[in-house]
Design a protein around this motif. Structure first.
Motif: not given
Length: 559
Positions: A145-150, A139-142, A167-169
Motif C-alpha cells: 500500500q505504501i508503494k502504491e499510494v506513494a 501508519s497502518e499501511f502495508s 514497510a517502506v522497503a
C-alpha cells in the motif's frame, strides 16, 4: 439606488453569495481575534506576518508566526521532552533547506509516514515551506500500500519513522528516504536502516530562513480506507478563514493554552487540530501511541484545557477513569473535541456525566471537511444530535432526485463550504448537486435546526420491506451495561431480503448472551430492528482513526 432584489435572478444569486461569504468571513475573523489566533500587533510584526505568507504560504508560515510571538513557549511536549516555538521554527528552516539541497522542488510529492511527535510537525512545515504536495500516509499501511499510494501521489521522497523501515522497503522514491523518528522505542532490535534522520539533516543544513516557495503547498489527506485502498483527498490552502474560524465559532479554544492530541495527525481530524493549536500558539501534547492512562496523566500534569479524540479513544479513556483510584485532576479540561466516526448518544451521555459539559462533537469527513458541531448545550438536550450547521456552511437533506425533503424526513446529506473538496487525486469524486457535495450519509433536521445522522447511505438495508440503519442498533447495543462496544452490518437473507448481524464485545465478567442482546433491542426498538444474529468478539477490527472495518466483518466466517 437599486436594491439587491431589483437585480436579475442570476446576478442577485451571485451578489447574495458574495454578501453571505463576506459576512461569514467577518464572523470568522472576529472569532479568531477573540480566540487570539489573530492579534493587533506592532506594524513590523504585521509586515513580517504578511511577508511570511507571501514567502511560504498559509501553512508554511505558522512556525515563524509563533517564533515571533512566543519564542520561548513550549510548542510540543512529546516522548522526547519539550520543544519551544523558536526551536521548532529553526528545525523547520533547516529541514526545508535540506530538502531543497536533496533536489525536492515546489510541487513535488513529499510522503510522510509518522506517528504523533515533533518530527511529524517539522516534516510537514518544512515540506510546506518549499511548496510541496504533502502526502500524509496512514501508519497502518502495508508495504504494498505504501508503494502504491506513494507512487500514485507522486512522492519523490518519503519521510518515515524508523519502525516502518520494513514497510517502506518496497518503495523506491527517486530522491530517496529520510527517517523522521530515528529509533523504534517499541523494539530492542535495530531496524538496520541507514537512511539519514531529520535530526542529522538539521545538523548539516543551513538554518537560515528557507527561500520563497516556488508554488503554494497542498495537503493530500487520505480517506480512511475502510472499504479498500484509500483515496487521496486533494485540498490546497483555501482563500478563507473558514477551516479555523469555523471551528472557533463553535468551540471555545483560546490562544497559548494546552491541547492534548491523541487523534493521529495524518488524518483530517488530527491535522486540523494540530493546525488550530499551532495558529493559537498553544502547546501540543503528543504521544506516539494512545494509552488511556497516559492521556489522563498528561491532562493533569500539563493542565491541558483541550483534548482531541475519536470516539473509541474517548470510550477507553472513560473506562480507564472508572477503574483509576485516586481519580486524576481533570479540572483544567474545558474542551473534549470528538470526531472521526459517530459519537453515539450512549457515549455522549456517559461522557457528559463523567467529564461535565465539555463535549463537542464535529460532523464531517475528509471530503466535506465539517458541516455541524454539537456543543454540550445541544448534547444535553439530545445526545444523538450532531448539532447545528456551522456558520458559513450549507447543509441540505435531499432525496434521490436531488430535491430537498421536508423537515424531519430522512434523506441524503449534502454539504457546501468555502474550501471545497477538489476531487480524488487518482480521479473521480463525490456526487455534487447544486454545488453541494454528498457526505455519503443519510439523516434529517429536527424542528430546532439540529442535524441527526441515521447512517451511511450505502449501509441501509431493507429487511422484510422495512428500512433499517445499522447505526441505530449499534448505538443502542453499545449502551447495554454488559457491552463494551457493538457494531452491525446487513447480510443477504433469502426470506427477508437482508438481515442484521450484530457484532458485540462484552464487558469483563459479562454473562449476557445472544438472546439477551436480542431481547434488549426488542424492548427498546421496533421488532424489525432486532438483529437475527449476534456474534461475540474479543475486539472489533479498526483502522488507526478508530473507524470499524466493516469490510473485514463481512468477510468473516461466522458459521
Amino acid at each position: 439606488m437599486p436594491k439587491l432584489s431589483d437585480l436579475p435572478a442570476q446576478a442577485f444569486a451571485t451578489a447574495q453569495r458574495y454578501v453571505e461569504r463576506g459576512a461569514a468571513e467577518l464572523h470568522y475573523a472576529k472569532k479568531m481575534f477573540e480566540a487570539g489566533a489573530l492579534k493587533l500587533e506592532p506594524p513590523h510584526d504585521i509586515a513580517a506576518f504578511v511577508a511570511d505568507i507571501r514567502r511560504w504560504g498559509e501553512i508554511g508560515m505558522i512556525p515563524a508566526l509563533n517564533a515571533r510571538r512566543y519564542p520561548r513557549r513550549t510548542a510540543v511536549v512529546d516522548d522526547e521532552g519539550e520543544m519551544t516555538f523558536k526551536e521548532l521554527d529553526d528545525a523547520v528552516n533547516a529541514v526545508a533547506n535540506g530538502l531543497l539541497a536533496k533536489g525536492v522542488k515546489g510541487g513535488d510529492g513529499v510522503a510522510i509516514l509518522a506517528r504523533n511527535h515533533r518530527w511529524f510537525l517539522v516534516a510537514v512545515y518544512a515540506a510546506a515551506r518549499i511548496g510541496a504536495r504533502i502526502v500524509l500516509l496512514n501508519s497502518e499501511f502495508s508495504g504494498p500500500q505504501i508503494k502504491e499510494v506513494a507512487e500514485r501521489e507522486g512522492g519523490r521522497i518519503i519521510i518515515y519513522d524508523d519502525e516502518y523501515t520494513k514497510a517502506v522497503a518496497l518503495a523506491e522514491p527517486e530522491l530517496g528516504k529520510l527517517r523522521a523518528l530515528g529509533v523504534n522505542p517499541d523494539s530492542d532490535e535495530p531496524s538496520g536502516s541507514t537512511d539519514e534522520t531529520l535530526a542529522e539533516l538539521i545538523a548539516r543544513s543551513n538554518g537560515r530562513p528557507a527561500p520563497k516557495a516556488a508554488r503554494a503547498a497542498s495537503i493530500i489527506i487520505l480517506t480512511s480506507g475502510t472499504t479498500g485502498t484509500p483515496k487521496g483527498a486533494n485540498r490546497s490552502a483555501p482563500p478563507s478563514l473558514a477551516p479555523i474560524g469555523g471551528v472557533l465559532s463553535s468551540v471555545p479554544f483560546k490562544a497559548a493554552e494546552v491541547t492534548s492530541l491523541p487523534a493521529p495527525m495524518f488524518h483530517a481530524l488530527g491535522f486540523l487540530h494540530a493546525t488550530i493549536a499551532m495558529m493559537l500558539g498553544s502547546t501540543l501534547v503528543l504521544r506516539r501511541r494512545f494509552k488511556p492512562a497516559t492521556v489522563l496523566a498528561d491532562i493533569e500534569k500539563n493542565r491541558a484545557t483541550a483534548i482531541v479524540v475519536v470516539p473509541v479513544m474517548l470510550s477507553r479513556m472513560l473506562d480507564e477513569l472508572d477503574k483509576t483510584s485516586p481519580k486524576p485532576d481533570l479540572s483544567s479540561l474545558r474542551i473534549v473535541f470528538v470526531s472521526g466516526s459517530q459519537l453515539g448518544a450512549e457515549l455522549a451521555t456517559r461522557a457528559l456525566k463523567e467529564l461535565g459539559p465539555v463535549i463537542y462533537n464535529l460532523y464531517g469527513s475528509t471530503e466535506v471537511a465539517f458541516a455541524t458541531i454539537a456543543g454540550p448545550q445541544h448534547l444535553s438536550i439530545d445526545p444523538a444530535t450532531v448539532g447545528p450547521v456551522v456558520k458559513g456552511m450549507k447543509v441540505k437533506i435531499l432525496d434521490d432526485n436531488g430535491d430537498e425533503v421536508p423537515q424531519g424526513q430522512v434523506g441524503r446529506i449534502f454539504v457546501g463550504n468555502f474550501f471545497p473538496f477538489e476531487g480524488y487525486t487518482g480521479g473521480g469524486g463525490k456526487q455534487i448537486v447544486d454545488g453541494l457535495l454528498s457526505s455519503g450519509d443519510v439523516g434529517y433536521f429536527d424542528e430546532n435546526g439540529m442535524l441527526f445522522v441515521s447512517g451511511r447511505d450505502d449501509e441501509m438495508i431493507v429487511s422484510g420491506g422495512e428500512n433499517v440503519f445499522p447505526a441505530e442498533i449499534e448505538d443502542l447495543v453499545s449502551g447495554h451495561p454488559e457491552v463494551v462496544e457493538a457494531t452491525a452490518i446487513g447480510v443477504e437473507d433469502k426470506e427477508w431480503g437482508a438481515r442484521l448481524r450484530c457484532f458485540v464485545v462484552k464487558a469483563e465478567g459479562a454473562t449476557v448472551d445472544e438472546d439477551g442482546i436480542k431481547a434488549y433491542v426488542r424492548e427498546n426498538l421496533a421488532r424489525y430492528k432486532v438483529p437475527r444474529e449476534v456474534v461475540f468478539l474479543d475486539e472489533l477490527p479498526r483502522n488507526p482513526t478508530g473507524k470499524i472495518l466493516k469490510r473485514e466483518l463481512r468477510e468473516m466466517n461466522v458459521d
